[in-house]
Design a protein around this motif. Structure first.
Motif: not given
Length: 171
Positions: A7-15, A113-116, A127-130
């Protein structure tokens, strides 16, 4: 070993907190007992189509890890989550046998998590989840990648599949 949708979160792949890939686990396997080849043979027969973010709703919740620690997750809802659960169930004779109800989710850092949680939108798309094509991971190595309708393989299984293709082409 983990069969997952990266998954990419707003273009970011890693936590950012632990550096692991954001992902939705289809099934977590016991690398000491389960064989990559057996997992791959089953996985390549499945229709592993990544979820459509426009059809996925997100709920913030927490779950307990195997050793009791709290994991912040985005629980996923929508019609395609049934497909992930059905794929998960195809491996019920493999992997870890826990006493929990399978639920598709993405583990995230507390800040995200807080932002979501504070967000007015619960749509994965907004939310930008891919969701990316399914992959079989063993430690840091991608053993195989599964594209919708056909498997495009990498790692140790690639040569095996290329040999089959070459043989069929010569006929």
């Amino acid at each position: 070993m983990d069969l997952m949708y990266p998954v990419r979160m707003n273009g970011v792949s890693n936590r950012p907190d632990v550096g692991i890939l954001y992902h939705v686990t289809i099934k977590l396997f016991d690398a000491d007992k389960d064989k990559e080849e057996e997992v791959h043979e089953i996985a390549k027969t499945l229709a592993l189509v990544p979820p459509d973010p426009k059809k996925v709703e997100v709920e913030t919740t927490t779950i307990q890890g195997r050793t009791g620690y709290t994991i912040y997750v985005l629980k996923l809802h929508g019609p395609e989550m049934k497909d992930i659960e059905e794929s998960h169930n195809c491996f019920k004779h493999l992997g870890y046998h826990n006493n929990y109800q399978f639920a598709a989710h993405i583990s995230v850092d507390k800040e995200l998590w807080d932002r979501v949680k504070e967000s007015e939108s619960k749509s994965a798309h907004v939310l930008g989840i891919e969701f990316l094509p399914a992959e079989l991971h063993h430690k840091a190595k991608v053993v195989a990648s599964y594209r919708p309708k056909h498997a495009r393989l990498s790692g140790q299984f690639e040569a095996e599949e290329e040999d089959k293709l070459a043989a069929s082409e010569s006929m």
